[in-house]
Design an enzyme around this catalytic site. Structure first.
Site, mmCIF file in Angstrom:
data_model
loop_
_atom_site.group_PDB
_atom_site.id
_atom_site.type_symbol
_atom_site.label_atom_id
_atom_site.label_comp_id
_atom_site.label_asym_id
_atom_site.label_seq_id
_atom_site.Cartn_x
_atom_site.Cartn_y
_atom_site.Cartn_z
ATOM 1 N N TYR A 58 -0.329 12.402 10.503
ATOM 2 C CA TYR A 58 -1.491 12.807 11.295
ATOM 3 C C TYR A 58 -1.140 13.209 12.733
ATOM 4 O O TYR A 58 -2.025 13.499 13.524
ATOM 5 C CB TYR A 58 -2.554 11.707 11.295
ATOM 6 C CG TYR A 58 -3.276 11.551 9.974
ATOM 7 C CD1 TYR A 58 -2.780 12.126 8.798
ATOM 8 C CD2 TYR A 58 -4.454 10.832 9.883
ATOM 9 C CE1 TYR A 58 -3.426 11.966 7.590
ATOM 10 C CE2 TYR A 58 -5.111 10.682 8.667
ATOM 11 C CZ TYR A 58 -4.592 11.238 7.530
ATOM 12 O OH TYR A 58 -5.237 11.072 6.324
ATOM 13 N N LYS A 93 5.847 3.542 0.831
ATOM 14 C CA LYS A 93 6.419 4.387 -0.222
ATOM 15 C C LYS A 93 7.912 4.572 0.073
ATOM 16 O O LYS A 93 8.451 5.687 0.014
ATOM 17 C CB LYS A 93 5.666 5.728 -0.261
ATOM 18 C CG LYS A 93 5.939 6.570 -1.475
ATOM 19 C CD LYS A 93 5.302 6.040 -2.751
ATOM 20 C CE LYS A 93 5.716 6.845 -3.963
ATOM 21 N NZ LYS A 93 5.225 6.282 -5.237
ATOM 22 N N ASP A 118 1.125 3.122 -4.267
ATOM 23 C CA ASP A 118 0.325 3.502 -5.440
ATOM 24 C C ASP A 118 -0.045 2.282 -6.271
ATOM 25 O O ASP A 118 -1.176 2.160 -6.756
ATOM 26 C CB ASP A 118 1.038 4.580 -6.280
ATOM 27 C CG ASP A 118 2.551 4.440 -6.296
ATOM 28 O OD1 ASP A 118 3.097 3.794 -5.389
ATOM 29 O OD2 ASP A 118 3.183 4.969 -7.210
ATOM 30 N N ASP A 146 -5.736 5.508 5.845
ATOM 31 C CA ASP A 146 -6.959 6.313 5.789
ATOM 32 C C ASP A 146 -7.522 6.283 4.374
ATOM 33 O O ASP A 146 -8.713 6.037 4.147
ATOM 34 C CB ASP A 146 -6.598 7.755 6.202
ATOM 35 C CG ASP A 146 -7.819 8.604 6.471
ATOM 36 O OD1 ASP A 146 -8.936 8.055 6.523
ATOM 37 O OD2 ASP A 146 -7.650 9.829 6.639
#
Ligand code: NAD
Length: 340
Positions: free
Chosen positions: A123, A175, A209, A233
């Protein structure tokens, strides 16, 4: 003594839910003086800029703001004001609690808090097109930035939040199996900081995930979650879904020198001016704001009255299955505060 707070009613349903929120907070005895300022489309109309200097100056002085939703045009027009404010005041921690307030949903008794890094990751907006042949947009590239400094302060914030709020566990979601450098750095830093708190708060790390799936299968295994910007987010909206949706979800954007509290939902143009928007998320943002300025007693009065009003189900807004408007719902909360 009363505290000066910058109040930004915002766009769309913002002014309606803000007016209701101010009435409720004042009825609960909040010692606050409001400095009302414009931002968003309302500010463009009056000042030809989405974030007037006067609004920034006010927050710089009060160091605390309660903000309604702002409309951000998609793709074109001005940059997100929310992102601009987070940058301007270095509001690095986005604190998003998800707590069941109304029984009868898919899950009962949810009480989670997501701490999202608010200034780094994808972002930062470092992106561009890459032209090939006669196609100027043949590819596009975005840069994910994770710094040791940014990772350290958000993970530390999560642990300090856990300690201050009697929480038992911090889960760091990442991740790092694929993004070995950026996510790997975030994870390394997290594991190191966790050691400092080892005897006081439990820690685990999980792949993002799998975390998203586990949140739906068994949300009760989690407590405080911490992650970088975009993952936070997405998962914080997922968590809002566990407790009835965005209309019930508040958030705090917190930095060293300033804090801005807001509902997580947007300006709901489809409901603007109809007087039927649900002000609960804005009210809860107001409670977080009061707790932040050491007025927890007033916040507790509001929280108890909100829960009782939701439980009674007699003056709910249409999104919650009721037929009442914003003001009727707010009046029902106020009458409970006054009777308490
Ligand atoms: P939205 O959250 O405004 O609306 C999504 C859906 O939820 C709509 O059907 C809306 O009617 C409903 N809804 C939202 N808040 C509600 C409430 N309090 N009571 C009852 N129903 C409610 O999302 P959107 O339509 O995608 O976005 C509208 C605008 O808001 C866009 O310009 C977007 O950029 C902006 N936005 C701002 C913020 C913010 O200021 N923090 C956050 C999200 C979106």
């Amino acid at each position: 003594m009363s505290q000066m707070v910058t109040l930004i009613p915002g766009d769309g349903i913002g002014p309606g839910i803000t007016a209701a929120t101010v009435r409720v907070l004042e009825a609960a005895g909040a010692r606050v003086q409001w400095d009302t300022r414009l931002a968003g489309v309302a500010a463009v109309e009056e000042h030809h800029t989405p974030i007037p200097d006067g609004t920034i100056a006010s927050i710089r002085e009060t160091r605390i703001a309660l903000k309604g939703p702002l409309t951000t045009p998609v793709g074109v027009g001005f940059r997100s004001i929310n992102v601009t404010l987070r940058r301007e005041f270095d509001l690095y921690a986005n604190v998003r609690p998800a707590k069941t307030l109304m029984p009868g949903g898919r899950y009962e008794g949810i009480d989670l808090v997501l701490i999202r890094e608010n200034t780094e990751g994808l972002y930062v907006g470092v992106e561009h097109y890459i032209g090939m042949g006669d196609d100027p947009k043949a590819a596009a590239e975005s840069v994910m930035i994770i710094t040791r400094y940014g990772a350290e302060r958000i993970v530390r914030y999560a642990f300090e939040y856990a300690l201050a709020n009697g929480r038992r566990k911090v889960t760091l979601a990442h991740k790092a199996n694929i993004l070995k450098y950026t996510q790997g750095l975030f994870l390394d830093v997290g594991r190191r900081i966790a050691q400092e708190y080892a005897d006081r708060v439990a820690f685990e790390d999980r792949i993002i995930d799998a975390t998203a799936m586990q949140l739906v299968l068994d949300p009760y295994q989690f407590d405080v979650l911490v992650m970088e910007n975009m993952f936070g987010d997405i998962l914080s909206d997922e968590m809002a879904g566990l407790v009835g949706g965005l209309g019930m979800a508040p958030g705090g954007n917190i930095g060293k020198d300033a804090a801005i509290f807001e509902p997580v939902h947007g300006s709901a143009p489809d409901l603007a001016g109809k007087g039927v928007a649900n002000p609960t998320a804005m009210l809860l943002a107001g409670c977080m704001m009061l707790e932040h300025i050491d007025q927890a007693e007033a916040a507790a009065r509001v929280r108890i009255a909100i829960e009782a009003t939701l439980l009674a189900r007699d003056s709910l807004t249409p999104d919650l299955g009721g037929k009442s408007g914003t003001d009727t719902y707010a009046d029902a909360i106020i009458s409970r505060i006054e009777r308490a």
